[in-house]
Each structure stands twice: as structure tokens, then as C-alpha cells.
Design a protein around this motif. Structure first.
Motif, PDB file in Angstrom:
ATOM      1  N   UNK A   1      -3.576  -5.165  -3.378  1.00 20.73           N
ATOM      2  CA  UNK A   1      -3.883  -3.746  -3.181  1.00 20.73           C
ATOM      3  C   UNK A   1      -4.029  -3.442  -1.703  1.00 20.73           C
ATOM      4  N   UNK A   2      -3.157  -2.551  -1.212  1.00 20.73           N
ATOM      5  CA  UNK A   2      -3.265  -2.083   0.172  1.00 20.73           C
ATOM      6  C   UNK A   2      -4.248  -0.918   0.292  1.00 20.73           C
ATOM      7  N   UNK A   3      -4.971  -0.637  -0.792  1.00 21.88           N
ATOM      8  CA  UNK A   3      -6.086   0.332  -0.791  1.00 21.88           C
ATOM      9  C   UNK A   3      -5.621   1.757  -0.515  1.00 21.88           C
ATOM     10  N   UNK A   4      -6.257   2.445   0.439  1.00 26.27           N
ATOM     11  CA  UNK A   4      -6.122   3.891   0.584  1.00 26.27           C
ATOM     12  C   UNK A   4      -4.760   4.308   1.133  1.00 26.27           C
ATOM     13  N   UNK A   5      -4.360   5.539   0.795  1.00 21.56           N
ATOM     14  CA  UNK A   5      -3.152   6.157   1.315  1.00 21.56           C
ATOM     15  C   UNK A   5      -3.193   7.648   1.035  1.00 21.56           C
TER      16      UNK A   5
ATOM     17  N   UNK B   1      -7.724   3.989   8.435  1.00 20.85           N
ATOM     18  CA  UNK B   1      -7.821   2.888   7.472  1.00 20.85           C
ATOM     19  C   UNK B   1      -6.632   2.862   6.525  1.00 20.85           C
ATOM     20  N   UNK B   2      -6.153   4.013   6.108  1.00 20.18           N
ATOM     21  CA  UNK B   2      -5.051   4.094   5.156  1.00 20.18           C
ATOM     22  C   UNK B   2      -3.795   3.385   5.654  1.00 20.18           C
ATOM     23  N   UNK B   3      -3.640   3.286   6.971  1.00 17.29           N
ATOM     24  CA  UNK B   3      -2.435   2.686   7.550  1.00 17.29           C
ATOM     25  C   UNK B   3      -2.686   1.320   8.167  1.00 17.29           C
ATOM     26  N   UNK B   4      -3.793   1.176   8.882  1.00 13.28           N
ATOM     27  CA  UNK B   4      -3.973  -0.026   9.691  1.00 13.28           C
ATOM     28  C   UNK B   4      -4.021  -1.285   8.823  1.00 13.28           C
ATOM     29  N   UNK B   5      -4.587  -1.182   7.637  1.00 14.20           N
ATOM     30  CA  UNK B   5      -4.657  -2.351   6.763  1.00 14.20           C
ATOM     31  C   UNK B   5      -3.332  -2.599   6.052  1.00 14.20           C
ATOM     32  N   UNK B   6      -2.714  -1.534   5.541  1.00 14.16           N
ATOM     33  CA  UNK B   6      -1.455  -1.726   4.827  1.00 14.16           C
ATOM     34  C   UNK B   6      -0.358  -2.212   5.755  1.00 14.16           C
ATOM     35  N   UNK B   7      -0.379  -1.793   7.021  1.00 15.24           N
ATOM     36  CA  UNK B   7       0.607  -2.307   7.971  1.00 15.24           C
ATOM     37  C   UNK B   7       0.476  -3.816   8.123  1.00 15.24           C
TER      38      UNK B   7
ATOM     39  N   UNK C   1      -0.881  -5.889   5.914  1.00 13.35           N
ATOM     40  CA  UNK C   1      -0.565  -6.540   4.640  1.00 13.35           C
ATOM     41  C   UNK C   1       0.942  -6.566   4.400  1.00 13.35           C
ATOM     42  N   UNK C   2       1.603  -5.421   4.612  1.00 14.92           N
ATOM     43  CA  UNK C   2       3.034  -5.345   4.334  1.00 14.92           C
ATOM     44  C   UNK C   2       3.845  -6.258   5.236  1.00 14.92           C
ATOM     45  N   UNK C   3       3.427  -6.383   6.498  1.00 22.39           N
ATOM     46  CA  UNK C   3       4.249  -7.106   7.463  1.00 22.39           C
ATOM     47  C   UNK C   3       3.810  -8.544   7.688  1.00 22.39           C
ATOM     48  N   UNK C   4       2.599  -8.896   7.273  1.00 21.89           N
ATOM     49  CA  UNK C   4       2.132 -10.266   7.453  1.00 21.89           C
ATOM     50  C   UNK C   4       1.724 -10.922   6.128  1.00 21.89           C
ATOM     51  N   UNK C   5       0.713 -10.357   5.462  1.00 22.59           N
ATOM     52  CA  UNK C   5       0.169 -11.018   4.272  1.00 22.59           C
ATOM     53  C   UNK C   5       1.239 -11.238   3.207  1.00 22.59           C
TER      54      UNK C   5
ATOM     55  N   UNK D   1      -4.926  -4.629  16.800  1.00 18.65           N
ATOM     56  CA  UNK D   1      -4.126  -5.657  17.472  1.00 18.65           C
ATOM     57  C   UNK D   1      -3.277  -6.430  16.462  1.00 18.65           C
ATOM     58  N   UNK D   2      -1.988  -6.541  16.708  1.00 22.00           N
ATOM     59  CA  UNK D   2      -1.130  -7.277  15.762  1.00 22.00           C
ATOM     60  C   UNK D   2      -1.598  -8.719  15.525  1.00 22.00           C
ATOM     61  N   UNK D   3      -2.061  -9.392  16.561  1.00 18.46           N
ATOM     62  CA  UNK D   3      -2.462 -10.788  16.381  1.00 18.46           C
ATOM     63  C   UNK D   3      -3.708 -10.903  15.511  1.00 18.46           C
ATOM     64  N   UNK D   4      -4.632  -9.951  15.623  1.00 19.04           N
ATOM     65  CA  UNK D   4      -5.807  -9.973  14.752  1.00 19.04           C
ATOM     66  C   UNK D   4      -5.392  -9.793  13.300  1.00 19.04           C
ATOM     67  N   UNK D   5      -4.493  -8.848  13.063  1.00 11.84           N
ATOM     68  CA  UNK D   5      -4.052  -8.627  11.686  1.00 11.84           C
ATOM     69  C   UNK D   5      -3.275  -9.838  11.155  1.00 11.84           C
TER      70      UNK D   5
END
Length: 934
Positions: A174-178, A200-206, A208-212, A550-554
């Protein structure tokens, strides 16, 4: 009078505080302090006056009867309309009420930890949660058949080129909010606002989609996301009823199934329309055979060149095999997947991501080959790309106008074919209810949701939650969640804390393991699998927000979540956890002769602190003719491999992954070579390694009130810009090798072996060091021995001359014979200067963020020194290029990255002029008619 108010306040246990309210869905602290009684303050927080501008969390007319504080308990008694209690109270409301009290609890009690909320009902106070009417999730109607729970249907859902520790695991992510449609003036809005330039709606899903999701895929997992994962706003759907669909084989093998199916051209969809069952669509079925005798094919003419995720759908009627064979052809390369069509029907099943070009050799093919006699495969629709949201709002009959991947779960779950009872109660519960709806008996599944937190701007750190009936007040009760949830939570939580402290911030705050009444992980919505909710950091705290952007943190967080999942399953099953290796390093691609290329690399580091992955036991080399579409790879042992029997003049590109029992690593950078006819070659060095928050795309989002930092990795650094250099060299018929700058630093390549060196620095800057002292020394030595250097980048002058040390400036001013003029030319165009190597090459456009590479935000303006002169001038500004021929060596220096030139023809022209200036002959085997070889 003031004295009277003071004593009255004291008698009522009141204090002067600034309370936290909800306003337009966001938690905000009041600018005014209040000295009301605690009871009145609770009333004001839950049901503020209409004139205050704050959100009412309960209907107007509701009343706080009493507030009792006893030891650790904070008990709120309410009087509410009975109709509201019995029919209208929702989980999101209860969560907001609990959260509101929790955020203000420190103002009202120094000891209370447990929040209890009740309502007066038939003469008694009854816990508010008892009034929630949560309907059980129905079973998918097309899956009401005995086969669902047979041993054959427990087979792997999808077999792909990836295999590892998460084989046979089904993960609901779940990428949560949007974006969702609100029942108020906001219409479509994000669920969280802008804080410190992130949402929050974007920073987490970005992240997840590109790394996780990539980590999980590379470990062999089958993943179902609760929002669209493809960030490409273009989309192509080909249905079996479309002209781009075709059938090959005996007509008797193909039949109409009589089942429902996807129908193209029906969007935009109403707020309850099922795209797979409601629009008159159907599918075709093909009788299977032990060898291929027929296939269905969907030809893919994409709307634009780019990367697209590929999805397939199939119907639920008939005897389906567990080994339906799909082939994705991308740029003439075939990649195969085996899909279990007995499960997960009537939705978009994800296969993988590929690069497609307009008019290219692209299709998806479904074979009738199967080892299971008496079955039929279903051919319905194929989808590429995420597209734009096309489901109308449930309150306002309009679409969001935003990319589908940015929308919340509510519309995605509907688009995935779920029953309205799955998403009818709102965005939050639709996430976990879809997981329950899509779960199949026997699947080894789990549910993970990734959020960020907010409080008052001062709180920091990470906490994680499993379900319990209490508000989020610090309680930890492991008895109410689905079995396995606490173990999953502990594994993920410990990994996140360990990895952030080990590789980002040694003092990162661990806020602990917690449980709470969160609808997203409520077993009443999903009682099929362990579930955990992550609050990674506080987006309203500046330091945490800087980490989140930060991309590296994500990337660190995504890897930690993936590793925590692997460790959970391993601990549960009593086996060793095997983690993906890190990508190999110091890649280089060198031609040995006109028919042989050798690719070599170094093993990635490991550690003893549990942050990085395990060591690779082997490697997979992927090969491409265009640097975008790669084959399925060959597995090798050791740290190098040679390709023999190639052709002189052939250009090839490569990337490498590490492999072990855990799966495959992320990609290395992409390098390449053109095999020579003769001896002369040039070397392309990739020195653009930078990836940080300074490269985020600052995007104007007026719908939510401002600019937002966005992480679109392929618009920041694709790590494949050797391709633009290599293609331009190939157009000039110049042979080349390539290497990472780290391999040059390590001394594994002698620059003196090359007639010229092309050093690509992109937007490498002071944070990453454009050229280290070692690299400067190697370049100076090479040049002083008669070398030739073409170097490009947007921050070289800024870093080495403006910010550099005395030795940096010495190298830049006296070796490259260039000085820093300014950091930003303020334009995206340059033109060749008369009398220079680039004379006649005019109107050179480079990327402003809307083309194929990345935005050149600050192109350096350059000043030629000593013997040097200028070769390009920015439009309306100073100089973009210097060049020098000292009589010993030659240098051309661009103040913007070569790869960002938007026209391929202009790149070719510029490279041809560079090779001409360096007096590098065309490398070919041209034979004239008289028989003499040139």
C-alpha cells in the motif's frame, strides 16, 4: 474580573494552551491560546465553531458530556445523534477523533496514555468503535469454484526472469494516500498538504514505486499494489476486440469464452463501474497443447518512446492452466513470463517494465502451450503505462485530471475490478479490503503500508503499527492483530532503524513498536494475512522532511523494508535469510580486437552492520544494441566475461547485476563499446554518479497550492548517458570503449591507450566532487603525453574553480585553461562560433526538463584562459565552450552536458566536429571500386 476568571479556571482544571485542530484535512496548531476547561477544549477540538475555519470531526450539535482522567486513562463521553451513531459513523472519522485527542493529550494530562471514547446510547455509555458497521469482504464471484483451494491453484502466480528469497510470496503493498474526491469544496485533492516542499501522498509512493517494488520484484515476489505503480502518464490498452489483436493457428482452437471481460473505449468510468464486468466486454479462449500450435498476439504501438509497465488480464470462467505462457517483445527482444490463470482473474496482472519505441517491434503474445491437458488459456486485454486517472469521483462526477499513479486507492481498486463493497467505505479501508478480496486460500501473503507522520513540527523518527482497538497513544498490544503481524512489524521496524542509523543518521529516533485502531490494518477488513503500517518519518518536521525528500534516504528505507520482509519469512520458517547483493562496481567495457569485447567489474561491498545486502555468488550480464532494450542476460562466474565472434563496427551496450540465493541486485550503470576495424579508439568515461535532493524536480501543483519537490529518477540520473556519447561516436564511425570513473581512479585502465578521452560529468557537482585529485592527476598526465580530452558537464567550473581548492583551480585554469564566469547562463540554447571547431553548428538546444534526459538547471558560463578560445556561445549570455591546442594536447570543454542536447542530429554534428578537431580518422572498412582500401 481577571482574578475571578483565574480562580474559576483553576477550579475547572483549565490551562492556557494552543490546541491542535484539523483544517482542510491537515493538522494545524491554533495561533491563539485558550484557557477553557479541559472538557470545553475537547469540545472545541472535536466540534469547533463554524466561524473558526477548522474542520468539525463530529456533526454540529454533538456534545462532550464529560472528560474523566484517572491515572493513565483519558475517558471522553459524548452525546451524538442516534441516526449518526447507527448508520453514519465511519472508520476514518473515528481515526480522526482519536488522533485529535491524542495530539492534544499532553495539554490535558501529563500521565494519561489510554484514550477511551464512548457515546450515550439507550441510557448507557457504549464504546464508539462498537457502532462501526463493517461488512465482511465478499469473495470474488468468479472465484467461487472448488479449484480455488486445490493444490494446483497454490502454484506460483507468476514465474519471471527473477527468482529469489521471495519466490511464492504474494505481497500487497500500500502506497497509502493519494488524490481522492472529497465531499466538499475541495473536490479532488491530496489527503495531505504541502509541508517543507513535500507531500505525503507523493513522497512515499515515489520511493515505493521506484525502489521498494523493484527490490521485491528482484527477490521473486508477486506484488499487488494498492495504487498504480507505473509513473508513466501515457497508456496503451489493446483488447481482444481491437484491430491490434490477432490470432495465429487453427481457427478451431479459438473460441469465445462467454465470460465477461475488459472492453476498450469505455472510459471515463462512473464511480461504481467495473471495467472488467460491466461494459459488455468478453475474452477469447485457446485450447492448450503440449507444444505450441496457436497463439494470440497484441501488437503494441505506444504513444511515445519510453518505459512502460506491462499488465495482462484474463477471465474467470473455464478450466485454466497454472502455466499460461506470455512473451513480451520489446525492441525485438523476447522476455517470457508464466502466469497462473487459475488465480487473480479480472484485474490487471503485472508482468514487468520494458522500453518501447513508437513503430518498434513490440507485442505481447499468449501461447497455447501448456503441460496441463484439457485446459484453455484466456486472452483478454493488455495494458501498458499508468495513464491518467479515468474514474469519476464518487461525490463530483468529474475525473481527477492527474496521473493514475498519484490517485488514491479508492479509484485504483475500482479500476482493478473490485466489487463496490470493497471500496464503498472510502479510500483507507479500500486498501486492505482489496487485499482480502484478491487473496487466495493457500497463498503465503502479507500486507505492508508505508506512510509518513505529522504532529506539531517538532516530533521526529520512525514508528510502526499493528492493529489493536486503542487510539494511537503509545499502547502496544500484540493480541488483536492477525497472527504474524507482530513478527512482521518487528522485523521491518528493526531493519529500518538499524539501516537509517547505520547509513544516514546515527541518532535517528526510534519511536517504537505500537498498536492502534487504524482502519487500514483492521482485521475486519483483511483477516487473511499479517499486516503492518509504517510511519517512516515526520513530514512536518524540517529535518525529517529533508531526509524524506532525499533519494538515497528513500532507497535506504525501501531496502530496509524489503530486507525486513525477507527476514520475517526466514525467521518464521526457520531458514537462513538471503538478501539481494548490491550492484557491481567499477564497470568497464573494452574491445580486445575487432571481434572481442570484455566486460569486467568489481564485487560490491558488504558489511557487518546489516545494512547492505549479501555478497553475490555469480553475475548476470545483459546486452543491448540501443542501451534501452536489454536481452535476458547470461549468468557468469568471476568478475569478467568476454564476448567473442562479434563484428567490427558493431556497437553494443551492457549492464550487470549481482546474483545470489536472495535474487538479483539493482542494475549497474550502462556502458558500451564499438568494436574497431583498426587500432585507434577513444574512451568514454562516465563520471556522473550524483543522485541527491538537489536534482528533484520542483513541480508547480496549483491544485494543492504551490510547488512540490518530486522524485522522478529517470529525469534526474539514468546512469546510462554513455549511450548518447556512444551513438554519436558510432555515427562518426569512431570505435570506443567505456568505463566508470571509479575504474579510472583505481588505475585499471591506461588513458594513454586512447587517442582521445570523452569524460561525461553531467550534473556531478561539489556534493559529489566532479573530478577528484586522483582523476585530475591522471588527466593531466595523459594530456601532457599528447592526449586529447572532450569534457562536458554543468557544474565543472562551479566546483573546481569557484568552490575548488588551490590545486583544483590550478588544474582547471592551467590544464583545462578555463575559468569560471557564472553558475547559470539562464538559457537552454547555444550556437557555434566562427573560426572554432563548432563553427556552423547553430541553435543547439539542451534539455530544459521536457526532453529525453534531464533539466540542466545551472549551465556554467566559461571564460577561456591563456592559449584557449571559445567555441560556443549561449543565446543572450556568455560562453558555453572553450577549446585549446597547446601543441602538446587538445581540450574541448562544454559548460553543459553533451547528453542533454535535445536533437540527435545536433549531438552527431557536435561529436563529428570534435573528432575532426582531434584528427581522428573514420574507423571503417570501406573498399573503393578500384579495389584499394581506404
Amino acid at each position: 474580573m481577571k482574578s475571578l476568571l483565574f480562580w474559576l479556571c483553576a477550579l475547572l482544571s483549565c490551562q492556557s494552551v494552543a490546541l491542535i485542530y484539523q483544517q482542510n484535512g491537515q493538522w494545524v496548531e491554533s495561533t491563539e491560546k485558550t484557557a477553557l476547561s479541559v472538557e470545553a477544549q475537547v469540545q472545541d477540538v472535536l466540534i469547533p465553531s463554524a466561524a473558526s475555519g477548522f474542520d468539525a470531526l463530529l456533526p454540529r450539535g454533538s456534545e462532550v458530556i464529560s472528560v474523566d482522567i484517572t491515572d493513565k486513562d483519558f475517558v471522553v463521553s459524548l452525546r451524538l445523534d442516534e441516526g449518526f451513531l447507527r448508520h453514519k459513523l465511519t472508520e476514518p472519522q473515528l481515526e480522526r477523533i482519536s488522533r485529535s485527542i491524542d495530539l492534544n493529550l499532553s495539554h490535558w494530562s501529563s500521565n494519561a496514555q489510554n484514550i477511551h471514547i464512548s457515546a450515550e446510547y439507550q441510557g448507557k455509555q457504549v464504546a464508539l468503535s462498537n457502532f462501526l458497521n463493517i461488512q465482511p469482504v465478499p469473495q470474488k464471484p468468479d472465484d467461487l469454484n472448488p479449484e480455488k483451494t486445490t493444490s494446483t491453484t497454490r502454484a506460483t502466480q507468476k514465474r519471471s526472469p527473477y527468482s529469489g528469497a521471495l519466490n511464492n510470496k504474494v505481497l500487497f503493498i500500500s502506497q497509502a494516500h493519494g488524490w481522492i474526491d472529497y465531499d466538499d469544496f475541495r473536490e479532488w485533492s491530496t489527503q495531505r498538504g504541502i509541508t517543507h516542499d513535500i507531500v505525503e501522498d507523493f513522497v512515499n509512493s515515489e520511493g515505493m514505486n521506484q525502489y521498494l517494488l523493484e527490490y521485491l520484484d528482484l527477490a521473486g515476489a508477486t506484488t499487488f499494489t494498492l495504487r498504480e505503480r507505473d509513473m508513466n502518464s501515457d497508456m496503451l490498452i489493446v483488447d481482444e476486440a481491437d484491430l491490434a489483436y490477432s490470432e495465429v493457428g487453427d481457427d478451431d482452437l479459438f473460441n469465445a469464452s462467454g465470460a465477461n471481460g475488459f472492453a476498450n473505449g469505455q472510459a471515463p468510468y462512473s464511480a461504481t463501474n467495473d471495467p472488467f464486468r460491466d461494459n459488455g466486454g468478453t475474452d477469447r479462449i485457446i485450447t492448450t497443447s503440449s507444444t505450441e500450435t496457436a497463439y494470440a498476439q497484441w501488437t503494441l504501438n505506444v504513444p511515445s518512446d519510453g518505459y512502460y509497465h506491462v499488465y495482462v488480464s484474463y477471465s474467470g470462467n473455464g478450466n485454466r492452466p497454472t502455466d499460461a505462457e506470455y512473451t513480451v517483445r520489446h525492441g525485438g527482444i523476447d522476455t517470457q513470463f508464466t502466469v497462473n490463470q487459475q488465480k487473480h482473474r479480472y484485474l490487471w496482472n503485472h508482468l514487468g517494465e520494458f522500453y518501447f519505441t513508437q513503430g518498434g517491434d513490440n507485442h505481447v503474445r499468449l501461447s497455447n502451450q501448456s503441460d496441463q491437458a484439457g485446459t484453455t488459456v484466456s486472452a483478454d486485454a493488455v495494458r501498458l503505462g499508468g495513464g491518467m486517472g479515468d474514474v469519476r469521483g464518487n461525490y463530483h462526477s468529474i475525473i481527477s485530471g492527474h496521473p493514475r499513479w498519484e490517485e488514491g486507492a479508492r479509484t485504483w481498486v475500482q479500476y482493478q475490478g473490485a466489487n463496490s463493497s470493497v471500496y464503498g467505505s472510502g479510500d483507507v479501508s479500500s486498501r486492505s479490503r482489496f487485499a482480502d478480496w484478491e487473496y487466495y486460500t493457500g497463498e503465503d501473503a502479507l500486507y505492508v503500508s508505508w506512510h509518513s507522520n505529522a504532529f506539531n513540527g517538532t516530533a521526529r523518527g520512525t514508528n510502526t503499527y499493528i492493529y489493536s482497538s486503542n487510539p494511537p497513544n503509545g499502547t502496544y498490544d500484540t493480541t488483536q492483530a492477525i497472527a504474524g503481524s507482530a513478527g512482521l512489524q518487528t522485523a521491518i521496524h528493526n531493519e529500518i532503524i538499524n539501516d537509517i542509523r547505520g547509513s544516514w543518521d546515527a541518532n535517528w529516533q526510534d519511536r517504537g513498536l505500537r498498536s492502534a485502531y487504524f482502519g487500514e490494518i483492521n482485521p475486519n477488513h483483511n483477516n487473511e494475512m499479517p499486516s503492518v503500517l509504517i510511519e517512516l518519518a515526520f513530514h512536518d518536521n524540517e529535518d525529517d522532511a529533508n531526509a524524506l525528500r532525499h533519494p538515497q534516504f528513500r532507497k535506504i528505507a525501501a531496502r530496509a523494508v524489503y530486507q525486513g520482509i525477507v527476514k520475517y519469512f526466514a525467521a518464521r520458517d526457520g531458514v537462513t535469510a538471503h538478501l539481494l547483493p548490491e550492484p557491481p562496481e567499477q564497470l568497464q567495457v573494452l574491445s580486445q580486437d575487432s571481434q572481442t569485447l570484455t566486460i569486467s567489474w568489481q564485487a560490491a561491498p558488504t558489511d557487518v552492520s546489516g545494512v547492505l545486502g549479501d555478497a553475490a555468488s555469480s553475475y548476470v550480464i545483459y546486452r543491448s544494441s540501443d542501451g534501452r532494450n536489454f536481452d535476458n542476460g547470461i549468468e557468469v562466474n568471476g568478475l569478467s566475461h568476454s564476448f567473442n565472434g562479434l563484428q567490427a563496427g558493431q556497437t553494443l551496450y551492457f549492464k550487470v547485476k549481482g546474483k545470489n540465493q536472495g535474487g538479483l541486485s539493482l542494475d549497474s550503470e550502462v556502458l558500451g563499446a564499438r568494436l574497431p576495424h583498426g587500432q585507434n579508439k577513444v574512451l568514454v568515461v562516465n563520471g556522473f554518479d550524483r543522485l541527491n535532493s538537489g536534482q528533484l524536480i520542483y513541480e508547480n501543483m496549483p491544485d494543492i497550492g504551490g510547488f512540490v519537490d518530486r522524485m522522478y529518477l529517470r529525469q534526474m540520473n539514468r546512469f546510462d548517458y554513455v549511450v548518447e556519447h556512444g551513438d554519436a561516436l558510432s555515427d562518426s564511425q569512431v570505435a570506443f570503449d567505456s568505463a566508470s570513473n571509479e575504474s579510472i581512479e583505481a588505475g585499471s585502465i591506461d588513458l594513454g591507450d586512447y587517442v582521445a578521452v570523452l569524460w561525461a560529468l553531467g550534473e556531478e557537482s561539489s556534493l559529489g566532487v566532479t573530478l577528484s585529485s586522483t582523476e585530475q592527476s591522471l588527466i593531466a598526465t595523459y594530456l601532457n603525453q599528447g592526449g586529447q580530452l572532450f569534457i562536458s558537464g554543468a557544474e565543472i567550473a562551479w566546483d573546481l574553480d569557484n568552490l575548488g581548492s588551490a590545486s583544483d583551480q590550478e588544474f582547471y585554469n592551467n590544464t583545462l585553461m578555463t575559468a569560471y564566469w557564472s553558475d547559470d547562463a539562464g538559457t537552454y540554447e547555444a550556437t557555434g562560433l566562427s573560426g572554432s571547431p563548432y563553427a556552423g553548428i547553430n541553435n543547439i538546444q539542451f534539455d530544459d526538463g521536457s526532453y529525453h534526459s534531464y533539466q540542466v538547471e545551472y549551465p556554467d558560463e566559461l571564460q577561456a584562459l591563456s592559449q584557449a578560445d571559445h567555441c560556443l556561445q549561449y543565446s543572450g549570455a556568455q560562453f558555453a565552450c572553450t577549446y585549446v591546442d597547446t601543441g602538446v594536447y587538445k581540450v574541448i570543454h562544454l559548460g553543459f552536458p553533451f547528453e542533454t542536447i535535445t536533437s540527435q542530429q545536433k549531438r552527431n554534428d557536435l561529436m563529428a566536429a570534435t573528432m575532426n578537431y582531434f584528427l581522428i580518422d573514420v574507423d571503417d572498412d570501406l573498399i573503393f571500386e578500384d579495389g584499394f582500401e581506404n
